[in-house]
Design a protein around this motif. Sequence first.
Motif, PDB file in Angstrom:
ATOM      1  N   LYS A  71      43.844  51.143  11.750  1.00 47.76           N
ATOM      2  CA  LYS A  71      43.957  50.320  10.560  1.00 47.76           C
ATOM      3  C   LYS A  71      44.054  51.173   9.299  1.00 47.76           C
ATOM      4  O   LYS A  71      44.695  50.785   8.319  1.00 47.76           O
ATOM      5  N   THR A  72      43.379  52.342   9.344  1.00 49.20           N
ATOM      6  CA  THR A  72      43.348  53.216   8.170  1.00 49.20           C
ATOM      7  C   THR A  72      43.758  54.624   8.553  1.00 49.20           C
ATOM      8  O   THR A  72      43.257  55.183   9.541  1.00 49.20           O
TER       9      THR A  72
ATOM     10  N   ILE B  15      54.957  58.785  11.389  1.00 45.48           N
ATOM     11  CA  ILE B  15      53.895  57.880  10.963  1.00 45.48           C
ATOM     12  C   ILE B  15      54.539  56.660  10.311  1.00 45.48           C
ATOM     13  O   ILE B  15      55.421  56.805   9.450  1.00 45.48           O
ATOM     14  N   ALA B  16      54.146  55.477  10.758  1.00 45.84           N
ATOM     15  CA  ALA B  16      54.748  54.247  10.235  1.00 45.84           C
ATOM     16  C   ALA B  16      53.763  53.093  10.388  1.00 45.84           C
ATOM     17  O   ALA B  16      52.887  53.115  11.259  1.00 45.84           O
ATOM     18  N   HIS B  17      53.920  52.095   9.543  1.00 46.49           N
ATOM     19  CA  HIS B  17      53.077  50.906   9.596  1.00 46.49           C
ATOM     20  C   HIS B  17      53.857  49.796  10.291  1.00 46.49           C
ATOM     21  O   HIS B  17      55.001  49.495   9.916  1.00 46.49           O
ATOM     22  N   ASP B  18      53.238  49.193  11.311  1.00 45.26           N
ATOM     23  CA  ASP B  18      53.953  48.170  12.080  1.00 45.26           C
ATOM     24  C   ASP B  18      53.654  46.751  11.611  1.00 45.26           C
ATOM     25  O   ASP B  18      53.996  45.771  12.278  1.00 45.26           O
ATOM     26  N   GLY B  19      53.011  46.647  10.438  1.00 44.88           N
ATOM     27  CA  GLY B  19      52.647  45.344   9.907  1.00 44.88           C
ATOM     28  C   GLY B  19      51.195  45.003  10.114  1.00 44.88           C
ATOM     29  O   GLY B  19      50.636  44.147   9.414  1.00 44.88           O
ATOM     30  N   ALA B  20      50.563  45.689  11.067  1.00 52.12           N
ATOM     31  CA  ALA B  20      49.138  45.466  11.326  1.00 52.12           C
ATOM     32  C   ALA B  20      48.360  46.769  11.330  1.00 52.12           C
ATOM     33  O   ALA B  20      47.221  46.834  10.861  1.00 52.12           O
TER      34      ALA B  20
ATOM     35  N   GLY C  57      41.162  57.883  -2.461  1.00 52.27           N
ATOM     36  CA  GLY C  57      41.303  56.446  -2.650  1.00 52.27           C
ATOM     37  C   GLY C  57      42.541  55.904  -1.955  1.00 52.27           C
ATOM     38  O   GLY C  57      43.430  56.657  -1.548  1.00 52.27           O
ATOM     39  N   PHE C  58      42.599  54.594  -1.827  1.00 56.09           N
ATOM     40  CA  PHE C  58      43.742  53.947  -1.178  1.00 56.09           C
ATOM     41  C   PHE C  58      44.990  54.055  -2.048  1.00 56.09           C
ATOM     42  O   PHE C  58      44.930  53.912  -3.273  1.00 56.09           O
ATOM     43  N   ALA C  59      46.105  54.312  -1.391  1.00 52.90           N
ATOM     44  CA  ALA C  59      47.390  54.338  -2.094  1.00 52.90           C
ATOM     45  C   ALA C  59      47.692  52.952  -2.642  1.00 52.90           C
ATOM     46  O   ALA C  59      47.526  51.956  -1.932  1.00 52.90           O
ATOM     47  N   PRO C  60      48.136  52.828  -3.885  1.00 54.50           N
ATOM     48  CA  PRO C  60      48.424  51.507  -4.450  1.00 54.50           C
ATOM     49  C   PRO C  60      49.654  50.849  -3.846  1.00 54.50           C
ATOM     50  O   PRO C  60      49.856  49.648  -4.024  1.00 54.50           O
ATOM     51  N   ASP C  61      50.473  51.627  -3.105  1.00 55.63           N
ATOM     52  CA  ASP C  61      51.725  51.080  -2.585  1.00 55.63           C
ATOM     53  C   ASP C  61      51.769  50.979  -1.062  1.00 55.63           C
ATOM     54  O   ASP C  61      52.836  50.710  -0.497  1.00 55.63           O
ATOM     55  N   ALA C  62      50.624  51.207  -0.381  1.00 54.96           N
ATOM     56  CA  ALA C  62      50.656  51.179   1.080  1.00 54.96           C
ATOM     57  C   ALA C  62      49.296  50.741   1.621  1.00 54.96           C
ATOM     58  O   ALA C  62      48.296  51.447   1.428  1.00 54.96           O
ATOM     59  N   PRO C  63      49.213  49.614   2.308  1.00 51.89           N
ATOM     60  CA  PRO C  63      47.929  49.141   2.832  1.00 51.89           C
ATOM     61  C   PRO C  63      47.359  50.090   3.882  1.00 51.89           C
ATOM     62  O   PRO C  63      48.076  50.524   4.791  1.00 51.89           O
ATOM     63  N   GLY C  64      46.075  50.428   3.719  1.00 50.96           N
ATOM     64  CA  GLY C  64      45.403  51.253   4.709  1.00 50.96           C
ATOM     65  C   GLY C  64      45.742  52.725   4.670  1.00 50.96           C
ATOM     66  O   GLY C  64      45.322  53.481   5.556  1.00 50.96           O
ATOM     67  N   PHE C  65      46.496  53.159   3.662  1.00 50.71           N
ATOM     68  CA  PHE C  65      46.831  54.590   3.528  1.00 50.71           C
ATOM     69  C   PHE C  65      45.915  55.188   2.469  1.00 50.71           C
ATOM     70  O   PHE C  65      45.989  54.828   1.289  1.00 50.71           O
TER      71      PHE C  65
ATOM     72  N   LEU D  73      56.836  61.078   4.827  1.00 53.47           N
ATOM     73  CA  LEU D  73      57.131  60.696   6.207  1.00 53.47           C
ATOM     74  C   LEU D  73      56.697  59.257   6.485  1.00 53.47           C
ATOM     75  O   LEU D  73      57.332  58.536   7.248  1.00 53.47           O
ATOM     76  N   ALA D  74      55.605  58.847   5.808  1.00 51.85           N
ATOM     77  CA  ALA D  74      55.070  57.495   5.995  1.00 51.85           C
ATOM     78  C   ALA D  74      55.702  56.473   5.059  1.00 51.85           C
ATOM     79  O   ALA D  74      55.369  55.287   5.123  1.00 51.85           O
ATOM     80  N   GLY D  75      56.598  56.920   4.174  1.00 49.31           N
ATOM     81  CA  GLY D  75      57.204  56.012   3.215  1.00 49.31           C
ATOM     82  C   GLY D  75      56.290  55.656   2.068  1.00 49.31           C
ATOM     83  O   GLY D  75      56.448  54.605   1.433  1.00 49.31           O
ATOM     84  N   VAL D  76      55.329  56.531   1.772  1.00 50.58           N
ATOM     85  CA  VAL D  76      54.354  56.315   0.700  1.00 50.58           C
ATOM     86  C   VAL D  76      54.710  57.217  -0.484  1.00 50.58           C
ATOM     87  O   VAL D  76      55.129  58.367  -0.293  1.00 50.58           O
ATOM     88  N   ARG D  77      54.522  56.716  -1.678  1.00 42.24           N
ATOM     89  CA  ARG D  77      54.826  57.501  -2.876  1.00 42.24           C
ATOM     90  C   ARG D  77      53.934  58.739  -2.951  1.00 42.24           C
ATOM     91  O   ARG D  77      52.707  58.630  -2.898  1.00 42.24           O
ATOM     92  N   PRO D  78      54.533  59.942  -3.080  1.00 42.48           N
ATOM     93  CA  PRO D  78      53.740  61.176  -3.152  1.00 42.48           C
ATOM     94  C   PRO D  78      52.911  61.256  -4.433  1.00 42.48           C
ATOM     95  O   PRO D  78      53.205  60.589  -5.428  1.00 42.48           O
TER      96      PRO D  78
END
Length: 375
Positions: A192-193, A173-178, A316-324, A208-213
């Motif tokens: 998007k989400t 799982i990864a974000h490609d900028g969009a 809620g949305f992760a504060p460190d990752a858009p759309g996560f 795996l997504a590079g988001v803070r646990p």
Amino acid sequence: MEIVVIGGGIAGVSAAALFARHAPTVLLERESALGYHSSGRSATFYHFGIGDDVVRGLTAASRFFFADPPPGYSDVPLWQEKAALFIATPQHMDELVALETEMRRFTDSIARVGPDEMQAIVPVLKVGGESAVAGVLDTGGRKLDADLLLQANARALRAAGGEIRFNAGVTGIAHDGAEWIVDTAEGSYAAKTVVNAAGAWADELAALAGVRPLGLTPLRRTIIGFDPPEGTPIADWPFLKTVQDDGFYMLPDAGRLLVSPMDVTPSAPCDVQPEDYEMALAAWRIEEATTLSVGRIALKWAGLRSFVADKVPTAGFAPDAPGFFWLAGQGGYGLQTSPAMAMAAEALLFGLPWPGLLSEHGVEPHHIRPDRLFA
């Protein structure tokens, strides 16, 4: 695809059923069925005897859904009447008083009962002396039907145009900028989400997504089932639970008695199985508190209950990752709070007005947003 929900437990499927009303939604489940792990291994009981004020508020706000499901979910109630009895020995009376005080803030269906009343309700219960001396009886307790609840939400999800993909474990799982690109064993999805409802695996998915646990702790909970003495009617017995954590709960179900030693053993995310020690502990605790003798164990299973630091479910949305978007940490109350958590997730994900029903029961956005865990 606008929304990908990862995890087909009760949290994921109930929220996805609401999301699909607003945007194209697909739910990815790594197993071949919904609720394979925690949701399908719960005692599935609705009561106010666990959690803090936020959890009890979420429980209270979910009552309407179980009693009278919205159109498109179920033609029958999703629960059955079943009282709950919380018991205390002399050394745990302070805990009983505290529990009664907290419960009275959310329900008016409870009453204090003494030894004779408790034994009339559960004839095998030992009372007096160092055994149970007082209890709180909640006639508003209810037995939830986990499978019916899962399938009702799945029907609503599909009716709204959503999809469920089984055997779709996430491999990347990864974000490609969009958009988020979610790779699975059966294909890739762009959205998007991404909604992380992966239960005990939610922190691993975030990593795996590079988001803070979030700092989730999965804890093993064991249940055994055995036959009551021949000729003993148990159908009307309540859900029976000690007020202390190192006790037990017992629930009649389909002619057998289900018992848990309320174990809280840390475990890595896995297809967790019961261990001999916890099964023996369950048998010993029930034999100490009642006149029952546990012979052959007819049923046994274990599940994982995942908690964050404050033990409050998180959305809620992760504060460190858009759309996560986080939907995790349901602990031991995921089923009984699922309708309220789905409403909360819907409001937070789409920026809708906060549901008045939640505010009426003391639940506000800051109570469940993930930001609170990173302060």
